[in-house]
Design a protein around this motif. Structure first.
Motif, PDB file in Angstrom:
ATOM      1  N   VAL A 144       0.820  -1.208   0.000  1.00 23.17           N
ATOM      2  CA  VAL A 144       0.000   0.000   0.000  1.00 23.17           C
ATOM      3  C   VAL A 144       0.857   1.262   0.000  1.00 23.17           C
ATOM      4  CG1 VAL A 144      -1.745   1.302   1.293  1.00 23.17           C
ATOM      5  CG2 VAL A 144      -1.932  -1.179   1.089  1.00 23.17           C
ATOM      6  N   ASN A 145       1.833   1.346   0.887  1.00 25.70           N
ATOM      7  CA  ASN A 145       2.673   2.553   0.947  1.00 25.70           C
ATOM      8  C   ASN A 145       3.583   2.675  -0.263  1.00 25.70           C
ATOM      9  OD1 ASN A 145       1.584   3.610   3.282  1.00 25.70           O
ATOM     10  ND2 ASN A 145       2.993   2.507   4.621  1.00 25.70           N
ATOM     11  N   VAL A 146       4.051   1.557  -0.800  1.00 24.96           N
ATOM     12  CA  VAL A 146       4.856   1.617  -2.031  1.00 24.96           C
ATOM     13  C   VAL A 146       4.007   2.171  -3.172  1.00 24.96           C
ATOM     14  CG1 VAL A 146       5.966   0.203  -3.803  1.00 24.96           C
ATOM     15  CG2 VAL A 146       6.523  -0.165  -1.413  1.00 24.96           C
ATOM     16  N   GLN A 147       2.762   1.754  -3.258  1.00 22.05           N
ATOM     17  CA  GLN A 147       1.867   2.271  -4.298  1.00 22.05           C
ATOM     18  C   GLN A 147       1.652   3.780  -4.138  1.00 22.05           C
ATOM     19  OE1 GLN A 147       0.828   0.897  -6.932  1.00 22.05           O
ATOM     20  NE2 GLN A 147       0.546  -1.292  -6.628  1.00 22.05           N
ATOM     21  N   LYS A 148       1.536   4.251  -2.903  1.00 20.16           N
ATOM     22  CA  LYS A 148       1.372   5.692  -2.657  1.00 20.16           C
ATOM     23  C   LYS A 148       2.630   6.458  -3.066  1.00 20.16           C
ATOM     24  CE  LYS A 148      -1.876   5.271   1.182  1.00 20.16           C
ATOM     25  NZ  LYS A 148      -2.059   5.383   2.633  1.00 20.16           N
ATOM     26  N   ILE A 149       3.795   5.936  -2.701  1.00 18.28           N
ATOM     27  CA  ILE A 149       5.073   6.572  -3.065  1.00 18.28           C
ATOM     28  C   ILE A 149       5.240   6.594  -4.576  1.00 18.28           C
ATOM     29  CG2 ILE A 149       7.581   6.271  -2.938  1.00 18.28           C
ATOM     30  CD1 ILE A 149       7.077   5.187  -0.042  1.00 18.28           C
ATOM     31  N   PRO A 153       7.787   2.513   5.549  1.00 17.00           N
ATOM     32  CA  PRO A 153       7.032   2.360   6.797  1.00 17.00           C
ATOM     33  C   PRO A 153       5.874   1.376   6.634  1.00 17.00           C
ATOM     34  CG  PRO A 153       7.377   4.680   6.280  1.00 17.00           C
ATOM     35  CD  PRO A 153       7.855   3.903   5.102  1.00 17.00           C
ATOM     36  N   ASP A 154       5.582   0.650   7.700  1.00 15.73           N
ATOM     37  CA  ASP A 154       4.490  -0.320   7.682  1.00 15.73           C
ATOM     38  C   ASP A 154       3.156   0.382   7.453  1.00 15.73           C
ATOM     39  OD1 ASP A 154       6.341  -2.267   8.275  1.00 15.73           O
ATOM     40  OD2 ASP A 154       5.877  -2.319  10.406  1.00 15.73           O
ATOM     41  N   TYR A 155       2.294  -0.302   6.717  1.00 13.25           N
ATOM     42  CA  TYR A 155       0.939   0.200   6.525  1.00 13.25           C
ATOM     43  C   TYR A 155       0.074  -0.350   7.646  1.00 13.25           C
ATOM     44  CZ  TYR A 155      -3.765   0.731   4.693  1.00 13.25           C
ATOM     45  OH  TYR A 155      -5.084   1.050   4.555  1.00 13.25           O
ATOM     46  N   ILE A 156      -0.602   0.538   8.341  1.00 12.43           N
ATOM     47  CA  ILE A 156      -1.518   0.127   9.410  1.00 12.43           C
ATOM     48  C   ILE A 156      -2.917   0.575   9.010  1.00 12.43           C
ATOM     49  CG2 ILE A 156      -2.120   0.368  11.843  1.00 12.43           C
ATOM     50  CD1 ILE A 156       0.894   0.888  12.339  1.00 12.43           C
TER      51      ILE A 156
END
Length: 138
Positions: free
Chosen positions: A19-24, A127-130
């Protein structure tokens, strides 16, 4: 998280999620849309040397879509699914053909990527996605 420009090869380590990689990735695409071509592929679907290698050779040899493009960037999601022989092919390509092409590897388990590939990449711990569920208040 700020990523460099011009882009190096990246190994993006995000455990248990993408999820965070997709946002970045989306933010980087918006910021550098005029100077980079962006392609993403999921290694969970396209992971053997028989299927990935012809696709990758085609991608790396294509002419950029716009004249202003300086770099082509490929994001390989779930790179830990790439077979050993496929990783070998990628390692050779990173050494020989990556003047204007960059490969970003998303991994949930970095030990599954060959050390020879890791040594050619900048490793980033994402960072971990929570997940925070929406709570409906009554």
């Amino acid at each position: 998280m700020e990523l460099q420009y011009p882009p190096p090869h990246y190994l993006l380590f995000e455990p248990l999620s993408d999820v965070n990689v997709q946002k970045i990735w989306s933010a980087y695409k918006i910021k550098n849309n005029d100077t980079c071509d962006f392609v993403e592929v999921d290694a969970a679907e396209l992971n053997s040397v028989d299927t990935f290698s012809p696709w990758f050779d085609n991608w790396i040899s294509q002419v950029p879509s716009k004249r202003s493009v300086r770099f082509k960037i490929l994001l390989i999601l779930h790179s830990e699914f790439l077979t050993y022989s496929c990783q070998q092919m990628l390692r050779r390509s990173l050494e020989q053909k990556s003047f204007k092409c960059r490969v970003w590897f998303h991994v949930e388990d970095p030990t599954s990527i060959q050390s020879a590939i890791q040594s050619r990449c900048v490793v980033k711990r994402i960072p971990d996605y929570i997940h925070k569920p929406n709570v409906i208040k009554e």
